[in-house]
Scaffold this motif. Structure first.
Motif, PDB file in Angstrom:
ATOM      1  N   GLY A 153     -10.386   3.033  -4.362  1.00 23.04           N
ATOM      2  CA  GLY A 153      -9.243   2.355  -2.831  1.00 23.04           C
ATOM      3  C   GLY A 153      -8.941   3.757  -2.981  1.00 23.04           C
ATOM      4  N   HIS A 203      -6.650   6.691  -0.329  1.00 20.57           N
ATOM      5  CA  HIS A 203      -5.419   6.655   0.543  1.00 20.57           C
ATOM      6  C   HIS A 203      -5.514   8.594   0.816  1.00 20.57           C
ATOM      7  CE1 HIS A 203      -1.818   7.739   1.588  1.00 20.57           C
ATOM      8  NE2 HIS A 203      -1.424   6.291   1.967  1.00 20.57           N
ATOM      9  N   PRO A 253     -10.877  -1.066   0.087  1.00 18.17           N
ATOM     10  CA  PRO A 253      -9.319  -0.283   0.256  1.00 18.17           C
ATOM     11  C   PRO A 253      -9.791   0.555   0.690  1.00 18.17           C
ATOM     12  CG  PRO A 253      -9.481  -2.169  -1.228  1.00 18.17           C
ATOM     13  CD  PRO A 253     -10.396  -1.396  -1.669  1.00 18.17           C
ATOM     14  N   THR A 265      -7.339   3.835   3.869  1.00 15.13           N
ATOM     15  CA  THR A 265      -5.394   3.696   3.845  1.00 15.13           C
ATOM     16  C   THR A 265      -6.668   5.633   4.235  1.00 15.13           C
ATOM     17  OG1 THR A 265      -4.227   2.730   3.633  1.00 15.13           O
ATOM     18  CG2 THR A 265      -3.376   4.310   4.545  1.00 15.13           C
ATOM     19  N   GLY A 291     -12.824  -2.502   7.148  1.00 11.49           N
ATOM     20  CA  GLY A 291     -11.570  -2.692   6.385  1.00 11.49           C
ATOM     21  C   GLY A 291     -10.261  -1.342   6.190  1.00 11.49           C
ATOM     22  N   MET A 324      -0.476   0.058  -0.807  1.00 10.05           N
ATOM     23  CA  MET A 324      -2.245  -0.026  -1.692  1.00 10.05           C
ATOM     24  C   MET A 324      -1.789  -0.686  -2.723  1.00 10.05           C
ATOM     25  SD  MET A 324      -3.944   2.421   0.208  1.00 10.05           S
ATOM     26  CE  MET A 324      -5.891   1.516  -0.323  1.00 10.05           C
ATOM     27  N   ALA A 368      -0.970  -4.353  -2.979  1.00  8.37           N
ATOM     28  CA  ALA A 368      -2.162  -5.985  -2.588  1.00  8.37           C
ATOM     29  C   ALA A 368      -2.808  -6.239  -3.527  1.00  8.37           C
ATOM     30  CB  ALA A 368      -2.403  -4.735  -1.438  1.00  8.37           C
TER      31      ALA A 368
END
Length: 284
Positions: free
Chosen positions: A117, A119, A213, A215, A240, A281, A284
């Protein structure tokens, strides 16, 4: 300090914590893992069941200099993925800012097995933001080498930390063929100008194809280096992708930049404020 040879460069790194969740942190510019905010964020995440990688990218801090990539962004993205694999931390959530955010996205595109992921914050974009990149990263070194040879590169302010903290970098710089080095700086500078994407070193199709994912923190309206519209455009392209408000005011980047230039703190000292968003995150 632990070191690993990754893609032709010896990289200095630390792993903080022994939790079950893997995280890597990378700031921007040529700032090292010792820049204020990085270690503090890592320690707080370690206290929340995380195993956190902090490291010096090639050309930063205590790591070796390296000039082999098609772009410095791709070179450092490959190094991050290699380091995550070598330390057993892959796949990891990458928390990254500014130039580190660009490298994190490129790592996710080209090394999906190493990245779980993203961020990211402070994505460079817009005419002013893009124009500063080749000046900051490439122009001084290229001009110094072209005019006076590789000895002149050793005297540039931007290279003093890696030269001081890992003295062998002096010989690595001096070993560069001047003309080849200048060609590399020109190639790296060219790579900062995007084609069809809102940020450098990626394509629109690559952003659309990301499947993990993500962010993206919204940039400040006052931020000329990392415009708000750039963060919004990147978040909109990634399926997403979540555009999130940062835990600070609109003028955070300008205030940190002004303070750091005056010797008061660092650009990334507010990173520990991201802990709640990062844990969201991870949970999740």
């Amino acid at each position: 300090m632990p070191r690993l040879d990754i893609n032709g460069a010896s990289l200095a790194y630390e792993i903080i914590g022994d939790g079950a969740r893997s995280v890597a942190i990378t700031p921007g510019g040529r700032f090292s893992r010792e820049t204020p905010g990085v270690r503090e964020l890592a320690q707080t995440l370690a206290d929340n069941d995380c195993r956190v990688l902090i490291y010096d990218r090639p050309n930063c801090g205590e790591s070796e200099v390296l000039f082999t990539g098609t772009s410095e962004t791709r070179q450092n993205a490959d190094a991050l993925a290699g380091l995550l694999r070598a330390t057993g931390l892959a796949p990891a959530l990458i928390v990254a800012a500014s130039g580190g955010a660009r490298e994190a996205i490129v790592a996710a595109i080209h090394h999906p097995d190493a990245v779980s992921g993203l961020h990211v914050q402070w994505l460079s974009g817009g005419a002013i933001g893009i124009a500063t990149l080749p000046i900051f990263y490439c122009a001084d070194a290229a001009l110094a080498a072209a005019t006076h040879g590789m000895e002149a590169v050793l005297k540039l302010p931007g290279w003093q930390e890696p030269l001081t903290r890992w003295p062998a970098n002096r010989d690595r710089i001096l070993a560069q063929d001047r003309d080849a080095f200048v060609a590399t700086m020109r190639r790296w500078a060219d790579a900062y100008f995007p084609t069809d994407a809102p940020i450098p070193c990626v394509t629109r199709a690559e952003l659309v194809a990301l499947n993990l994912p993500v962010t993206v923190l919204r940039g400040g309206a006052s931020d000329l280096h990392h415009p708000r519209e750039t963060s919004e455009a990147v978040a909109a392209l990634i399926p997403g992708g979540v555009l999130s408000e940062p835990p600070w005011g609109d003028r955070e980047w300008l205030e940190r930049l002004d303070a750091s230039m005056a010797g008061r703190g660092g650009l990334f000292e507010s990173l520990p404020k991201l802990v709640p968003s990062i844990l969201t995150m991870l949970d999740a």
